[in-house]
Structures are given as C-alpha cells and as structure tokens.
Design a protein around this motif. Structure first.
Motif, short mmCIF file in Angstrom:
data_model
loop_
_atom_site.label_atom_id
_atom_site.label_comp_id
_atom_site.label_asym_id
_atom_site.label_seq_id
_atom_site.Cartn_x
_atom_site.Cartn_y
_atom_site.Cartn_z
N HIS A 1 4.29 -12.77 20.51
CA HIS A 1 3.75 -13.11 19.26
C HIS A 1 5.08 -14.61 18.62
O HIS A 1 5.99 -14.41 18.96
CB HIS A 1 4.77 -11.96 18.43
CG HIS A 1 4.91 -12.35 16.46
ND1 HIS A 1 3.33 -11.83 16.72
CD2 HIS A 1 5.58 -12.22 15.26
CE1 HIS A 1 3.15 -12.34 14.65
NE2 HIS A 1 4.32 -12.95 14.75
N GLY A 2 4.17 -15.52 18.08
CA GLY A 2 4.43 -16.53 17.79
C GLY A 2 4.92 -16.40 16.49
O GLY A 2 4.55 -16.92 15.49
N CYS B 1 -2.72 -14.89 16.76
CA CYS B 1 -2.07 -14.24 17.70
C CYS B 1 -2.42 -13.22 18.23
O CYS B 1 -2.50 -12.17 17.68
CB CYS B 1 -0.36 -14.55 16.57
SG CYS B 1 0.72 -13.64 17.96
N CYS C 1 -0.95 -10.55 21.04
CA CYS C 1 0.91 -10.39 21.73
C CYS C 1 1.28 -8.84 21.35
O CYS C 1 -0.12 -8.23 21.93
CB CYS C 1 1.41 -11.27 20.01
SG CYS C 1 1.51 -10.59 18.49
N ARG D 1 1.37 -6.68 18.62
CA ARG D 1 1.24 -6.11 17.34
C ARG D 1 -0.30 -6.31 16.80
O ARG D 1 -1.02 -7.02 16.77
CB ARG D 1 2.27 -7.03 16.43
CG ARG D 1 3.71 -7.15 17.03
CD ARG D 1 4.22 -8.58 15.61
NE ARG D 1 5.50 -9.15 15.75
CZ ARG D 1 6.15 -9.61 15.65
NH1 ARG D 1 5.88 -9.81 13.97
NH2 ARG D 1 7.63 -9.86 15.63
N ASP E 1 -3.10 -10.71 13.86
CA ASP E 1 -2.23 -10.70 15.90
C ASP E 1 -2.93 -10.07 16.00
O ASP E 1 -3.96 -8.91 15.41
CB ASP E 1 -1.30 -9.70 15.11
CG ASP E 1 -0.08 -10.45 14.26
OD1 ASP E 1 0.73 -11.75 14.91
OD2 ASP E 1 1.49 -9.99 13.15
#
Ligand SMILES: [Zn+2]
Length: 142
Positions: free
Chosen positions: A9-10, A27, A29, A31, A40
């Motif tokens: 995650h960013g 993003c 990731c 999530r 996300d």
C-alpha cells in the motif's frame, strides 16, 4: 494522478493526497477501498498476469476519464512478481501488459503525459526483463 503497482500500500502518497479530491490515487495492494479518487484494489495471491491490466483497463480508466488529470505518475514496482519479496504470484509479463494499458490511457486522456518512477523490487533478472520492455513501449507504443 498517481498509480501505484508495487505490492504494498502506498501509505505515504495516500497521506499526502488523502484529502485532495483533485488527485486520483489508485493503488494495487492488500486492501480493498473505493473512496472515489482514492482507490485500493486488493490483489489476491495468484490473481494472474491479466489481473492488473484488466483493472487498469476497467476501473482505473473509468476514474482517469472522470477526473481527466493533467498527467499520470506511475510508481512502478515489480516486487509483486513471483520470487520477489512482495510476491503476488505474477510473472514478469504482467508488467508489460499493464505498461501497454497505462501508456494507452496516458496517450488518450492525458496528452501522453506519463512519468514513471521505479519503486519496489529486488531481483535484477526481473528488472532486466521488464524495464527495457517498458521503455520500448513508451518509445514505440509497443
Ligand atoms: Zn493501497
């Protein structure tokens, strides 16, 4: 707008732009979240090489077309590749597929304005495979 395709995650970028509705932060990731311009996409292990490209073609393009950002800033990491430290089981080819889609969207929606920075990843062989091919796509539309 910011696209993050490394494995994690960013969170730093999200912290900076979390309140700014004019910045799309998209993003991939672990999530799952959809807050309009903050998205996300959870990548299950073994999701397959098409997973990223399909989400870029679908939800990512939809949000970019809605916001029409000046440019796309792609945080390109390859650590989600099988055998690297953030592995989600994808092959190096997955990055090539996503690069083609990101380039297409940047050309069609952002006047070709696309900046890519190298993020997560530790394996030289994966870097040696993906990076020249991505540069070729940027140069030739490949
Ligand atoms: Zn995320």
């Amino acid at each position: 707008m910011d696209l993050n395709t490394d494995s994690h995650h960013g969170d730093g970028t999200r912290d900076i732009f979390g309140e700014d509705e004019d910045v799309l932060h998209f993003c991939f990731c672990d999530r799952s979240f959809d807050g309009g311009t903050k998205v996300d996409v959870r990548v299950p292990f073994g999701a397959g090489d098409e997973f990223y490209a399909e989400n870029i073609k679908g939800l990512f393009r939809e949000r970019v077309e809605a916001l029409r950002p000046y440019m796309i800033f792609w945080e390109y990491g390859y650590d989600a590749t099988m055998g690297d430290y953030g592995s989600r089981g994808i092959s190096p080819e997955a990055h090539i597929l996503m690069a083609r889609e990101v380039k297409k969207i940047a050309d069609e929606v952002c006047g070709g304005r696309l900046i890519i920075i190298l993020c997560g990843g530790s394996r030289k062989d994966i870097a040696n495979y993906t990076i020249p091919r991505i540069i070729k796509i940027l140069c030739e539309g490949g």
